[in-house]
Scaffold this active site. Structure first.
Site, PDB file in Angstrom:
ATOM      1  N   GLY A  80     -53.225  -9.811  89.652  1.00  0.00           N
ATOM      2  CA  GLY A  80     -52.438  -8.664  90.450  1.00  0.00           C
ATOM      3  C   GLY A  80     -53.484  -8.011  91.339  1.00  0.00           C
ATOM      4  N   HIS A  85     -55.591   3.708  86.700  1.00  0.00           N
ATOM      5  CA  HIS A  85     -55.319   4.222  85.230  1.00  0.00           C
ATOM      6  C   HIS A  85     -55.965   5.702  85.036  1.00  0.00           C
ATOM      7  CE1 HIS A  85     -54.105   0.428  83.730  1.00  0.00           C
ATOM      8  NE2 HIS A  85     -55.173   0.002  84.558  1.00  0.00           N
ATOM      9  N   ALA A 156     -46.616  -0.881  85.242  1.00  0.00           N
ATOM     10  CA  ALA A 156     -47.338  -1.771  85.769  1.00  0.00           C
ATOM     11  C   ALA A 156     -47.751  -2.981  84.671  1.00  0.00           C
ATOM     12  CB  ALA A 156     -48.642  -1.441  86.337  1.00  0.00           C
ATOM     13  N   GLY A 169     -52.418  -6.162  79.895  1.00  0.00           N
ATOM     14  CA  GLY A 169     -51.229  -5.963  79.459  1.00  0.00           C
ATOM     15  C   GLY A 169     -50.350  -5.308  80.300  1.00  0.00           C
ATOM     16  N   CYS A 187     -50.400  -1.910  93.626  1.00  0.00           N
ATOM     17  CA  CYS A 187     -49.984  -3.322  93.274  1.00  0.00           C
ATOM     18  C   CYS A 187     -49.601  -4.022  94.570  1.00  0.00           C
ATOM     19  CB  CYS A 187     -48.730  -3.301  92.246  1.00  0.00           C
ATOM     20  SG  CYS A 187     -49.150  -2.680  90.677  1.00  0.00           S
TER      21      CYS A 187
END
Length: 225
Positions: A80, A85, A156, A169, A187
């Site tokens: 990706g 975060h 995501a 994950g 992304c």
């Protein structure tokens, strides 16, 4: 029949970190656990964390995807592009031995595994009466604002598989500061925004989000007990 009874192997260990975990610490811990799973010295795990505000770059990330270095940036090593975060976002790191099947996911099938992660998030959102959807050619889970004719990403997905052991994950937006996504092209998709449970009018707590994820896991990857 639960997963352990069906396969003869233990179900994944569920770990929840109460404190925010710096991204480098999470990367090191995941890599070590994945190596231990591969060596047979540790079991599979699903690790639920929150991070301090951070931007992470996947293996396809381009420099122009970082619009503003508001927060520390890290090379994540997952697939990706750029991802944010931070507090209010539940990141779930999934460390499985993919040489064996898990629930509806056959062994040694990375495409099916990613599809399973998507289905996991979709089923968790369904518990809040939110319809999460896939989009052809776009990674992640999307929700529609039918009143405005727009759609936004709420979850995501970025994975890495090393010698058939998965790590990294999913990330589910519960109540992050959505303005923090403005420092990147999330992304690699500039034409659509991001949203969260709270922005959609669902005042879920992190504990409620965790409960939804844990319950939905059993429907896709097999019973957790």
């Amino acid at each position: 029949m639960n997963a352990e009874a069906a396969t003869g192997l233990p179900a994944p260990e569920w770990l929840i970190s109460e404190e925010r975990v710096p991204v480098p610490d999470a990367l090191a811990a995941m890599e070590a656990r994945a190596a231990a799973i591969r060596a047979g010295t540790a079991g599979e795990a699903v690790w639920l964390v929150e991070h301090p505000p951070s931007y992470t770059a996947g293996t396809s990330a381009r420099p122009e995807g970082l619009l503003e270095s508001r927060f520390p940036t890290f090379e994540a090593g997952r697939g990706g592009q750029w991802t944010y975060h931070g507090p209010g976002q539940r990141t779930a790191y999934v460390m499985l031995d993919l040489t064996r099947p898990h629930g509806t996911i056959p062994a040694r099938d990375v495409r099916a595994y990613v599809h399973g992660l998507e289905e996991w998030v979709i089923r968790a959102l369904d518990r809040f009466n939110i319809r999460g959807e896939r989009r052809e050619g776009r990674v992640g889970i999307w929700v529609q604002d039918r009143a405005n004719g727009t759609e936004s990403k709420i979850g995501a997905i970025g994975v890495r598989v090393s010698r058939w052991v998965s790590w990294h994950g999913i990330a589910l937006n519960v109540d992050p500061d959505l303005s923090h996504f403005g420092g990147i092209v999330p992304c690699g998709i500039a034409e659509h925004g991001v949203t969260s449970l709270h922005a959609l009018g669902i005042p879920a707590t992190m504990e409620e989000a965790d409960s939804a994820l844990i319950a939905a896991w059993a429907e896709v990857f097999g019973d957790r007990t």
